[in-house]
Design an enzyme around this catalytic site. Structure first.
Site, PDB file in Angstrom:
ATOM      1  N   GLU A   1       0.868  -1.164   0.000  1.00  0.00           N
ATOM      2  CA  GLU A   1       0.000   0.000   0.000  1.00  0.00           C
ATOM      3  C   GLU A   1       0.914   1.227   0.000  1.00  0.00           C
ATOM      4  O   GLU A   1       1.820   1.313   0.829  1.00  0.00           O
ATOM      5  CB  GLU A   1      -0.884  -0.010   1.258  1.00  0.00           C
ATOM      6  CG  GLU A   1      -1.823   1.168   1.231  1.00  0.00           C
ATOM      7  CD  GLU A   1      -2.766   1.239   2.419  1.00  0.00           C
ATOM      8  OE1 GLU A   1      -2.741   0.342   3.280  1.00  0.00           O
ATOM      9  OE2 GLU A   1      -3.513   2.229   2.454  1.00  0.00           O
TER      10      GLU A   1
ATOM     11  N   ARG B   1       5.943 -12.654   9.604  1.00  0.00           N
ATOM     12  CA  ARG B   1       6.535 -11.336   9.384  1.00  0.00           C
ATOM     13  C   ARG B   1       7.959 -11.311   9.907  1.00  0.00           C
ATOM     14  O   ARG B   1       8.301 -12.048  10.833  1.00  0.00           O
ATOM     15  CB  ARG B   1       5.798 -10.267  10.193  1.00  0.00           C
ATOM     16  CG  ARG B   1       4.430  -9.963   9.823  1.00  0.00           C
ATOM     17  CD  ARG B   1       3.870  -8.941  10.801  1.00  0.00           C
ATOM     18  NE  ARG B   1       4.281  -7.589  10.494  1.00  0.00           N
ATOM     19  CZ  ARG B   1       3.666  -6.828   9.595  1.00  0.00           C
ATOM     20  NH1 ARG B   1       2.640  -7.271   8.931  1.00  0.00           N
ATOM     21  NH2 ARG B   1       4.088  -5.602   9.368  1.00  0.00           N
TER      22      ARG B   1
ATOM     23  N   LYS C   1       4.962   0.955   8.950  1.00  0.00           N
ATOM     24  CA  LYS C   1       5.005   2.236   8.242  1.00  0.00           C
ATOM     25  C   LYS C   1       4.405   3.354   9.080  1.00  0.00           C
ATOM     26  O   LYS C   1       4.883   4.481   9.068  1.00  0.00           O
ATOM     27  CB  LYS C   1       4.267   2.120   6.902  1.00  0.00           C
ATOM     28  CG  LYS C   1       5.089   1.400   5.842  1.00  0.00           C
ATOM     29  CD  LYS C   1       4.328   1.308   4.529  1.00  0.00           C
ATOM     30  CE  LYS C   1       3.306   0.205   4.594  1.00  0.00           C
ATOM     31  NZ  LYS C   1       2.624  -0.032   3.324  1.00  0.00           N
TER      32      LYS C   1
END
Ligand code: ATP
Ligand code: MG
Length: 553
Positions: free
Chosen positions: A33, A259, A269
């Site tokens: 994104e 992750r 982020k």
């Protein structure tokens, strides 16, 4: 095609799918994104997805999951492409955008409504939360759940036409409010957002949720293996439900992996953006940041990041990796490839009283101890030089293998010298050391048999150059800065940056290319700053120290 042994469970799955003919080629994608710069965690996903395509001769797309216009920007769209390329990967065809499928998503939303699988709901956010139930209690049906297909089609068209306010209506899938998996309790498919989008401008005022968009994007692109992180495991039944109820052109399968988390680091982020927005760091590419752009500016190489991703492997559990392992990967690369050079960070002048004023000897030194291909460099030797203040003491015991009054030390790639006296200022600080060279000691031991105990770096005071050198320490003082209810902003290391303005560097270093790496002997690895270094005003960033603290034994 694949002749290497599988080194993770996903390689195994893909190899079996190809073997069994379930897929004829592998198509993966990296779907960021564009709401921030990529970080080291994304590097893991990039290496995995692009690596998979490389390994099996397939393709990997770069697709922006741009369904959330308020948080996204063209700056992020550009930086992400630059970072993927810098890591050494090329995506198949043009870059893709979820937003270019908006019309298709809308048509599919209409399809779901027509089939009785979706409805327009007027509950506000708070009411919707109440109706949703909890992990232990089933939810309740929305009072709008039984709207007719005609009414839903009309309302959806009017949502799209901009007739309703943000938050007043949503489109929801009609699945099961009692489903044990909360994601199946009539999830939201579309929201009203009167926001301009960086790709589609003001064309849309309703936007699909990530959950409605993601699986369909993969289906449109023919993605065979939708690889994502474990937090999406619970969403998989919803993605499968949508794929089952829509006339999609292909059927991707989702596989989850753990992750990457690094100690002393935050990999989110949103949190990294907060560090930037609040001025804790100088920007997304501040060399202290775990962003790909930050690591690049810090002097990491693409090869070292790829190597690190290979070392950590891919598993189905979320672990915490020691940041020392990342440092090991870059140190290993630079040890092998970075030319050696000399830099004096805390300059102390040494006057070689026996050496004629104005004389310059052009000494030569190898650029690298074992890489002849890197050639040699020229080191002008002069009467006045700088050494590091920490490398001199008036008195010291035997453990101090540097320069001491009345004792000898070797200047790296040059003479052995012996210290005779010091000059002090009114406050008693040493401002100069007077010394003399021991004759005939370039590459040779002193003829009198009195060998120096150590070797130190030096730079000619008249031929050397001054530079700005930035030294870095960890950005956080805590190994788990965002764990539990800790406030990561309060755990920023106040000493994470030290700027040395008056360092001395050997003259050839000024001409370094931006992003060229060196080992400053006895100090560490440094890189010419990508943006601020110039021959007239050299700027170097410390990449990493010399000592390896990662123990894999
Ligand atoms: P963040 O929480 O930092 O915003 P994200 O998961 O929201 O990360 P996306 O832009 O959605 O960021 O991520 C793109 C891809 O990168 C996704 O497939 C995601 O699973 C993967 N990814 C993100 N963070 C990590 C991580 N720490 N380790 C491995 N993969 C990651
Ligand atoms: Mg995300």
């Amino acid at each position: 095609m694949d002749n290497k042994p599988a080194n993770n469970f996903l390689h195994q799955i893909v190899a079996e799918d190809l073997e069994a003919g379930r897929v004829s080629e592998v198509i993966t994608r990296f779907p960021p994104e564009p709401n921030g710069y990529l970080h080291v965690g994304h590097a893991k996903s990039i290496c995995l997805n692009f690596g998979m395509a490389e390994r099996f001769g397939g393709q990997c797309n770069l697709r922006f999951d741009d369904t959330n216009p308020e948080k996204e920007s063209p700056e992020y769209v550009a930086s992400i492409q630059e970072d993927v390329r810098w890591l050494g990967y090329e995506w198949a065809g043009e870059v893709r955008y979820a937003s270019s499928y908006f019309q298709q998503f809308y048509d599919w939303a209409v399809h779901l409504v027509e089939q009785g699988h979706a409805y327009v709901c007027d509950l506000n956010a708070e009411q919707a939360r109440e109706y949703r139930g909890t992990l232990t209690e089933p939810g309740k049906n929305s009072p709008y759940r039984e709207r007719s297909v005609e009414e839903n089609l009309d309302l959806l068209a009017r949502m799209r036409a901009g007739e309703f306010d943000e938050g007043s209506k949503v489109l929801r899938a009609r699945i099961d409010m009692a489903a044990p998996n909360m994601n199946l309790r009539d999830p939201i498919l579309y929201r009203i957002r009167k926001a301009e989008h960086h790709q589609t401008g003001n064309q849309w005022c309703i936007y699909p949720t990530y959950d409605f968009a993601h699986g369909q994007e993969d289906a449109i692109e023919g993605v065979t293996h939708s690889i994502c992180t474990l937090e999406f495991e619970d969403h998989r039944p919803l993605y499968d439900w949508l794929l089952d109820h829509l006339p999609v052109p292909s059927r991707p399968r989702q596989y989850e992996f753990g992750r990457l988390n690094l100690n002393y680091t935050v990999t989110s982020k949103r949190k990294l953006k907060q560090l930037v927005d609040e001025g804790v760091v100088a920007g997304w590419d501040d060399p202290r940041m775990p962003t790909i752009a930050g690591m690049r500016r810090r002097g990491f190489t693409p090869a070292s990041i790829r190597k690190f991703c290979e070392m950590i492997g891919v598993t189905r559990s979320d672990g915490v990796v020691d940041v020392a392992m990342l440092e090991h990967a870059i140190r290993d690369d630079l040890n092998e490839n970075a030319p050696r050079a000399m830099c004096v960070l805390r300059p102390l002048k040494v006057v070689l009283t026996d050496y004629p004023e104005g004389q310059v000897e052009r000494l030569s030194a190898p650029a690298h101890p074992s890489r002849e291909d890197l050639g040699s460099r020229e080191l002008p030797f002069t009467r006045e030089i700088y050494i590091d203040a920490d490398d001199f003491r008036e008195e010291a015991n035997k453990k101090f293998k540097r320069l001491v009054l009345g004792k000898r030390v070797r200047l790296r790639n040059a003479y052995v010298i012996e210290a005779d006296s010091v000059v002090k200022d009114a406050a008693g600080n040493i401002t100069e050391v007077h010394a003399h060279t021991v004759p005939n000691t370039i590459g040779l031991d002193p003829e009198d048999g009195i060998k120096p105990k150590g070797v130190i770096q030096w730079v000619s005071a008249s031929a050397g150059r001054q530079a700005t050198v930035r030294l870095y320490d960890r950005l956080f003082t805590d190994p788990a800065p965002d764990k539990g209810d800790k406030d990561f902003m309060a755990l920023v290391n106040p000493a994470s940056l030290t700027v040395v303005e008056g360092a001395w560097i050997e003259p050839g270093l000024a001409a370094a290319r931006a992003e060229q790496s060196f080992q400053f002997e006895r100090e560490g690895y440094f890189v010419a700053d990508r943006h601020e270094h110039s021959e007239a005003a050299p700027v170097f960033n410390m990449t990493i120290g010399l000592r390896d603290t990662w123990n894999n034994g």
